[in-house]
Design an enzyme around this catalytic site. Sequence first.
Site, PDB file in Angstrom:
ATOM      1  N   TYR A 103      15.671  13.565  -7.282  1.00 12.44           N
ATOM      2  CA  TYR A 103      16.069  12.851  -6.068  1.00 12.44           C
ATOM      3  C   TYR A 103      14.918  12.012  -5.517  1.00 12.44           C
ATOM      4  O   TYR A 103      15.071  10.826  -5.209  1.00 12.44           O
ATOM      5  CB  TYR A 103      16.539  13.851  -5.008  1.00 12.44           C
ATOM      6  N   PRO A 283      41.970  24.694  57.161  1.00  9.69           N
ATOM      7  CA  PRO A 283      41.732  24.150  58.513  1.00  9.69           C
ATOM      8  C   PRO A 283      41.319  25.241  59.501  1.00  9.69           C
ATOM      9  O   PRO A 283      41.889  26.343  59.515  1.00  9.69           O
ATOM     10  CB  PRO A 283      43.081  23.523  58.873  1.00  9.69           C
ATOM     11  N   GLY A 284      40.311  24.945  60.303  1.00 12.73           N
ATOM     12  CA  GLY A 284      39.830  25.860  61.324  1.00 12.73           C
ATOM     13  C   GLY A 284      38.843  26.894  60.844  1.00 12.73           C
ATOM     14  O   GLY A 284      38.173  27.550  61.646  1.00 12.73           O
TER      15      GLY A 284
END
Length: 371
Positions: A103, A283-284
């Site tokens: 290779y 809410p609140g």
Amino acid sequence: MKILITGANGFIGNTLRVHLSLKTDAELLLFDLPQTLADLNELACGADFVFHLAGVNRPEKPEEFWIGNAGLTGDLVKMLERQQRGIPLVLSSSVQAELDNPYGRSKREAERLVFEYSKKTGAPVYAYRLPNVFGKWCRPNYNSVVATFCHNAATKRPLRIDDPAKELTLLYIDDIIREFLRIVDGGAQPCAESCLSITPVYSVTVGDLASKITAFAESRRSFTLGYNMGDPLTKKLYATFLAYTEADDLSNAADMKTDYRGFFAELIRSPYFGQISISRTKPGIKRGDHWHSTKAEKFIVIEGKAVIQFRKIGSKDKIVYCVSGDKLEVVDMPTGYTHSIQNVGETDVLTIFWAGEIFDPENPDTIIETV
């Protein structure tokens, strides 16, 4: 500009093709198997620039190294020489060209042929010896340990480690593409007789690589990033790992703590940046009424209307901020100030919280005191 890419379906070739397709002045000419040399010659005749990325690295027979690397490169440069146009050529070689094996020898010969082409024609050439390349779209269980580890970890398969002390040299695909695009744009100098390199490269042992990638897989389910994403290699490895996650495994349910006030859930946490959470408040309802000695926090209301109040410990003076999702504000909670957030609208409030440390039930650094 007409740009020929050989190996267009490979890892580097496909990634380059995607990025070059974003350039409005680039017409791509693509070559890969099962196209023939006649096809390659026809494409080379029309090319203004060539990226030669095709090659053989895992053949059935050793002689295929020479055919697919040196042989194909020799055929290509002859085609380009006949054009007599000095067509620029980029070659992707390998650091294994330094080795005396089939290779390595085939890659070294491919480099020689490219340099010879430059001498004969005056064409600018750019030959790069690349180490182990990693990144998204790399094929696992082929020739990239990073791709294989990432694929296996992401799909809950074991990681095979033969030699945990083995040192790897890694190069990220996007850094290669950045360099290749720089060449196309005329910002890189060609080489004459020796190969070029691309930076940055990273060194890591197989054992450390496996540990990092295994930690990535665990973090997706624990919502805890136990590693520094400011480290370039870690960031690039994590990006690679995530690309191998299966389509039906991209989400993980957050642990929502729900009561009459709404819900609270941690989204992500890390020793490097703290903790990010989200809440829904009815809410609140008011949350907080506590203070911290060291823990830093930020609140961001992204939906609804709320009031954030502070009071310095030992003082009677209150500080009030009215916030809403209509105009995003990042509000800091100073240490030594008791604070609260209250929904003052008619719809739920969604708030993102950042804390500078991960919550420790053994040392919560949270002292109850009404604002």
